[in-house]
Write an enzyme that holds these catalytic residues in place. Structure first.
Site, PDB file in Angstrom:
ATOM      1  N   THR A  84      51.236  23.119  31.682  1.00 43.10           N
ATOM      2  CA  THR A  84      50.856  24.170  30.728  1.00 43.10           C
ATOM      3  C   THR A  84      52.139  24.820  30.207  1.00 43.10           C
ATOM      4  O   THR A  84      52.696  24.368  29.212  1.00 43.10           O
ATOM      5  CB  THR A  84      49.914  25.203  31.366  1.00 43.10           C
ATOM      6  OG1 THR A  84      50.450  25.633  32.622  1.00 43.10           O
ATOM      7  CG2 THR A  84      48.531  24.609  31.582  1.00 43.10           C
TER       8      THR A  84
ATOM      9  N   LYS B  31      52.392  20.467  38.781  1.00 47.75           N
ATOM     10  CA  LYS B  31      52.619  21.366  37.660  1.00 47.75           C
ATOM     11  C   LYS B  31      52.606  22.796  38.190  1.00 47.75           C
ATOM     12  O   LYS B  31      51.953  23.110  39.179  1.00 47.75           O
ATOM     13  CB  LYS B  31      51.564  21.195  36.566  1.00 47.75           C
ATOM     14  CG  LYS B  31      50.149  21.608  36.913  1.00 47.75           C
ATOM     15  CD  LYS B  31      49.811  23.076  36.800  1.00 47.75           C
ATOM     16  CE  LYS B  31      50.151  23.632  35.427  1.00 47.75           C
ATOM     17  NZ  LYS B  31      49.769  25.104  35.376  1.00 47.75           N
TER      18      LYS B  31
ATOM     19  N   THR C  45      49.852  26.235  45.531  1.00 47.14           N
ATOM     20  CA  THR C  45      50.483  25.004  45.093  1.00 47.14           C
ATOM     21  C   THR C  45      50.267  24.732  43.626  1.00 47.14           C
ATOM     22  O   THR C  45      50.758  23.736  43.136  1.00 47.14           O
ATOM     23  CB  THR C  45      49.925  23.827  45.900  1.00 47.14           C
ATOM     24  OG1 THR C  45      50.350  22.610  45.326  1.00 47.14           O
ATOM     25  CG2 THR C  45      48.445  23.825  45.930  1.00 47.14           C
TER      26      THR C  45
ATOM     27  N   GLU D  51      58.615  30.705  35.095  1.00 45.87           N
ATOM     28  CA  GLU D  51      58.631  31.156  33.700  1.00 45.87           C
ATOM     29  C   GLU D  51      59.799  32.112  33.456  1.00 45.87           C
ATOM     30  O   GLU D  51      59.909  33.161  34.086  1.00 45.87           O
ATOM     31  CB  GLU D  51      57.299  31.827  33.359  1.00 45.87           C
ATOM     32  CG  GLU D  51      56.169  30.823  33.282  1.00 45.87           C
ATOM     33  CD  GLU D  51      54.796  31.449  33.208  1.00 45.87           C
ATOM     34  OE1 GLU D  51      53.868  30.741  32.771  1.00 45.87           O
ATOM     35  OE2 GLU D  51      54.651  32.610  33.604  1.00 45.87           O
TER      36      GLU D  51
ATOM     37  N   ASN E  54      54.399  35.792  29.324  1.00 45.63           N
ATOM     38  CA  ASN E  54      53.081  36.175  29.801  1.00 45.63           C
ATOM     39  C   ASN E  54      52.405  37.228  28.938  1.00 45.63           C
ATOM     40  O   ASN E  54      51.184  37.345  28.931  1.00 45.63           O
ATOM     41  CB  ASN E  54      53.162  36.621  31.258  1.00 45.63           C
ATOM     42  CG  ASN E  54      53.317  35.450  32.200  1.00 45.63           C
ATOM     43  OD1 ASN E  54      52.348  34.761  32.498  1.00 45.63           O
ATOM     44  ND2 ASN E  54      54.533  35.181  32.623  1.00 45.63           N
TER      45      ASN E  54
ATOM     46  N   THR F 187      47.836  34.442  23.066  1.00 50.21           N
ATOM     47  CA  THR F 187      47.894  34.705  21.622  1.00 50.21           C
ATOM     48  C   THR F 187      48.954  33.882  20.927  1.00 50.21           C
ATOM     49  O   THR F 187      49.074  33.926  19.723  1.00 50.21           O
ATOM     50  CB  THR F 187      48.179  36.193  21.361  1.00 50.21           C
ATOM     51  OG1 THR F 187      49.395  36.581  22.048  1.00 50.21           O
ATOM     52  CG2 THR F 187      47.034  37.059  21.871  1.00 50.21           C
TER      53      THR F 187
END
Length: 413
Positions: free
Chosen positions: A154, A180, A191, A277, A408, A413
């Site tokens: 993702t 992932k 996980t 991230e 995030n 959006t």
């Protein structure tokens, strides 16, 4: 020295597995979003799943399947919609997904395990999935690991994959894996999504025990942001296609296989933490001197998950007081006078006493780690000793950057 070698092939390195990944139209971006892993024969299956009380339909589905049926032929994973908090219709969509794939593969739907990732509250786009399954099956290949790895991501910036090989009873045995995860990562399972294939023959009970311990030493020891996902799933298959004698009890063969399984899980777990991230570096925390491995890992996870520690690392600030504070609130009793803290090779505290150190040199060490992202040099090592016990544990995380909030804040959006 490890008793195994890294090889190519990822999830399809083990004998008797094929994989595929396609763009089925589940993601608005048009990127790959549907993956399939298929064993040529029935495989022993084990799983570890999220501890969240808000769970995706696929998690409950897999748990129920593994309680009543220990063998599996296939794993189907969709990306784009988490199918979590979607009510009764989400459950129906999960069951229909297995039925559609079972019909296409001409296998029992109950021999299929499912995983989903994406936005919570969104159902799977069933029309797109139904249209994509025949194309997905047609793409199955013994070299399909990379395609599958791309189709499960993702917000990941890179795919995560590994394969290792060892020798048991003079025959090669392989374990491969893909994973992932980049955000919503915290060690309560955790996980995210990880799929592992093995060609050894292992009893169901022993395989589950191995996977649970491996998860504790890998995926349960990473944290990015303190949030546990609704969809976390670790599924491991062992199909016996190496033609080695079945491993049914603890001994040298089981210990070797579990060691390799743990190494695969740790590689994937660190890759997830490294790809957090907005992250610029991987943080590894090693704790010694605790009463046992469990308490050592608890302290390590608390330090790796501290927002203040993570922010300091991002700012290249050797603020060791935040490390000490996190260790102290980990819920593990120890004597403050026994505390010792190092960042890299720099000793900052010993016997509970602060030590003079070259702040510029530590700052340079932290900057060097940030410049090596996705390389071996990208790891900030924090070493903490809390006493004189034999307990040793590790945890992994990443720094906390401005980009984490941006990613995030704009996720849906």
């Amino acid at each position: 020295m490890a008793d195994w070698d890294e090889i190519t092939g990822g999830i399809t390195a083990a004998r008797g597995y094929r994989a595929a990944g396609i763009a089925a139209g589940l993601k608005p971006s048009g990127l790959p979003d549907l993956a399939l892993i298929l064993s040529d024969v029935d495989a022993i299956a084990a799983g570890v799943f999220t501890t969240s009380h808000v769970r995706a339909a696929c998690v409950d589905y897999c748990r129920q399947r593994l309680q009543t049926k220990h063998t599996t032929r296939a794993i189907l994973c969709n990306a784009g919609q988490a199918n979590a908090a979607t009510g009764d219709q989400g459950i129906k969509d999960t069951i229909e997904s297995a039925n559609l794939l079972g019909k296409e593969l001409n296998i029992n739907p109950e021999s299929i395990l499912l995983a989903s990732t994406g936005v919570i509250g969104q159902r799977i786009k069933m029309d797109a999935l139904a249209n994509g399954i025949p194309k997905l099956v047609a793409q199955l290949s013994e070299t399909g690991s990379d395609a599958a790895a791309k189709a499960i991501v993702t917000t990941d910036l890179v795919t995560k994959s590994i394969a290792l090989e060892t020798t048991i009873h003079d025959r090669p045995v392989r374990i491969g894996g893909i994973a992932k995860g980049s955000g919503m990562i915290h060690p309560q399972m955790a996980t995210m999504l990880a799929f592992i294939t093995c060609d050894a023959a292992v009893s169901p009970t022993l395989w589950q025990q191995m996977l649970t311990r491996a998860a504790d030493r890998s995926f349960n020891s990473i944290t990015v942001d303190g949030d546990t996902s609704t969809n976390d799933s670790l599924i491991a298959l062992a199909n016996g296609e190496s033609r080695t004698p079945a491993i049914t009890e603890i001994g040298p063969e089981s210990e070797k296989l579990e060691g390799m399984l743990t190494a695969v899980c740790q590689h994937l777990a660190k890759a997830i933490a490294r790809d957090g991230e907005g992250a610029t570096c991987l943080i590894e925390v090693q704790v010694t001197g605790a009463a046992d491995e469990t308490t050592a890992r608890q302290i390590a996870k608390t330090i790796a998950g501290s927002s203040l520690v993570k922010a300091a690392i991002f700012g290249r600030d050797p603020n060791w007081g935040r490390i000490a504070g996190a260790a102290g609130r980990a819920g593990v009793p120890f004597e403050q006078d026994d505390l010792k803290i190092k960042i890299g090779d720099f000793l900052l505290m010993e016997n509970g006493q602060p030590l003079p150190f070259d702040k510029g040199a530590v700052n340079a060490y932290l900057k060097q780690a940030a410049s090596g992202i996705y390389l071996k040099e990208d790891t900030v090592l924090i070493t903490v000793s809390v006493g004189h016990g034999n307990g040793f544990g590790k945890a992994w995380g990443c720094d906390l950057s401005y980009d984490y909030v941006k990613i995030n804040a704009e996720y849906t959006t």
